[in-house]
Design a protein around this motif. Sequence first.
Motif, short mmCIF file in Angstrom:
data_model
loop_
_atom_site.label_atom_id
_atom_site.label_comp_id
_atom_site.label_asym_id
_atom_site.label_seq_id
_atom_site.Cartn_x
_atom_site.Cartn_y
_atom_site.Cartn_z
N PRO A 1 0.81 -1.23 0.00
CA PRO A 1 0.00 0.00 0.00
C PRO A 1 0.84 1.27 0.00
CG PRO A 1 -0.90 -1.59 1.54
CD PRO A 1 0.40 -2.15 1.06
N ALA A 2 2.01 1.20 0.65
CA ALA A 2 2.87 2.38 0.68
C ALA A 2 3.33 2.76 -0.72
CB ALA A 2 4.08 2.12 1.59
N GLU B 1 1.70 1.94 -3.46
CA GLU B 1 0.50 2.37 -4.18
C GLU B 1 0.16 3.82 -3.83
OE1 GLU B 1 -3.87 0.55 -5.33
OE2 GLU B 1 -2.76 -0.25 -3.62
N ASN B 2 0.30 4.15 -2.53
CA ASN B 2 0.06 5.53 -2.10
C ASN B 2 1.08 6.48 -2.72
OD1 ASN B 2 -2.14 4.86 -0.53
ND2 ASN B 2 -0.92 4.54 1.32
N LEU B 3 2.31 6.01 -2.84
CA LEU B 3 3.35 6.82 -3.47
C LEU B 3 2.98 7.14 -4.90
CD1 LEU B 3 6.22 8.07 -3.37
CD2 LEU B 3 7.10 5.87 -4.13
N LEU C 1 -0.06 7.11 -6.18
CA LEU C 1 -1.30 7.87 -6.28
C LEU C 1 -1.17 9.28 -5.70
CD1 LEU C 1 -3.90 5.13 -5.25
CD2 LEU C 1 -3.50 6.03 -7.54
N ASN C 2 -0.46 9.41 -4.58
CA ASN C 2 -0.46 10.66 -3.82
C ASN C 2 0.77 11.53 -4.02
OD1 ASN C 2 -2.91 9.81 -2.73
ND2 ASN C 2 -1.91 8.74 -1.05
N ASN D 1 2.48 13.32 -6.06
CA ASN D 1 2.47 13.89 -7.40
C ASN D 1 3.39 15.09 -7.55
OD1 ASN D 1 1.07 15.67 -5.86
ND2 ASN D 1 -0.88 15.47 -6.94
#
Length: 491
Positions: A211-212, A214-216, A218-219, A221
């Motif tokens: 998830p980390a 995936e968050n990188l 997605l978030n 930017n």
Amino acid sequence: MSSKKTKIVKPVGSELDLCTQHREKYIKYCSQHESPCCTKCTTEKHVSCKEVISLDDAIHAFKGSVTFKKIEKSIAATAKNIKQIRKENETSVSGISEEKARIENEIQQARNKINKHLDKIQDKMSKELVEATNKAKKKSSDLNDFIIEMERSIVEQQFKIDKVKKDAIDLQSFLSMKATETELNKMDKTVNSIINDGEDGLISINFNLDPAMENLALNANRFGHVTMEVKPFLSKSIEEISLDLLKPINTQVKQTEGCCLLDNGTSVFSDFLKDRVTVLSENGEVDVQIPIKSSLHGLAVIDSQTIAVSPGGSAPHAINIVDIKDKSIKKTIPVNSEVDGMVYIKDNLIFCARGDGIRKTNLTNGVTATILQCNLGQFANIANFKDKLYVTDRDEHTVTCCDIKGSVLWTFQDTKVLQRPWGITVDKDGNIYVVDWKDKLMVLSADGKRYKQLLSAKDGLKSPTTLFYNKRGNQLLIANEKNTALLYKLV
């Protein structure tokens, strides 16, 4: 830079010596009204004035006067400041490209660090993938070997059955069949175990993205934020600071605990003994005295005509919002503690609550919260600069700096420097000014590591309790406990 610029009007030299009303040449000067006069002015407006002298005498006296020297000094100082501002601005402009290159390099370094870290993670993941693949293949291969062995055994048992069916059943055949039955039962249990237990089966390998990561994706930017910071011209360190006395002020207050200086030159003082706010005009005359039912302490400027007044140490414990133009109390905010110094920041009053620490109350929704829990003593005062708060504690002989969330950044404590720190304020460069009740004005550096004494009793300090820095005028108002205050310009 402000969008509002002062329009500079250059006087026409040939018009300066003509009376604007009568268009005649000036010949006299009225010292009483500080006005040049033509012949008609003298007879119409200044006939009863006792201080009308010739213009030549006035000019001669002015050239040698303190005012002339002050103007001359002021022009020289202004010219020096303009030259320094131009120099600093040119340096700033030339430094922008260097800052751009530095930021680009910093971004690239961050990118390289991220790439290196991702390569390291990928290598580790590849090794884990190889290990998982080999383990899966071995498990499948071992199971396949076992199945082949079982198939061979089945063929063998089938052969025995076929033979018994052709030949007569004798003792040997009977025993062989029983052995086959036993073996088949074992094999059946093994097959059921393979099917039902879940320890064996069709093997595959899977991958679940952390998830980390995936968050990188997605978030994250952006690498960061590029902002434009405006720093004041002619910034000074404490070693460069000096004060120029503009005027002494008769406050007519017997015990001053709070003061402020508004942009229009109006000065305001809290009268602890008479429970009122005293407002003085720019020329030092009493403009208004507003009664408030509590022993007043700190003052905080909200806008050009509105101030907040803290209740000090007596009930009722309520902060009053005062309109000094309308001479009225606009709002009363009950608080649960004795309140001393205050400061206004973005719709919040941040105040020193005796015994409770630093608290804040929102003027819009009325929500009150604690910023820093501590046993704060009497007559503590507070100031702010950007996102930092500075608090004095006279009983602990300290000045403490914390951020707006309450994390303590540093504490200054040296009884040789500050014995009874009382009022506190901060200038446009982040330098911290503290009045010591023992007749001293000290300035501390923004990091709290350096200090310098600016004033003492010989400069007119007598048990000073409060002070206020006005950014627009670059002025410092210092109030003694009784009757007097001093207005300085920072130079």
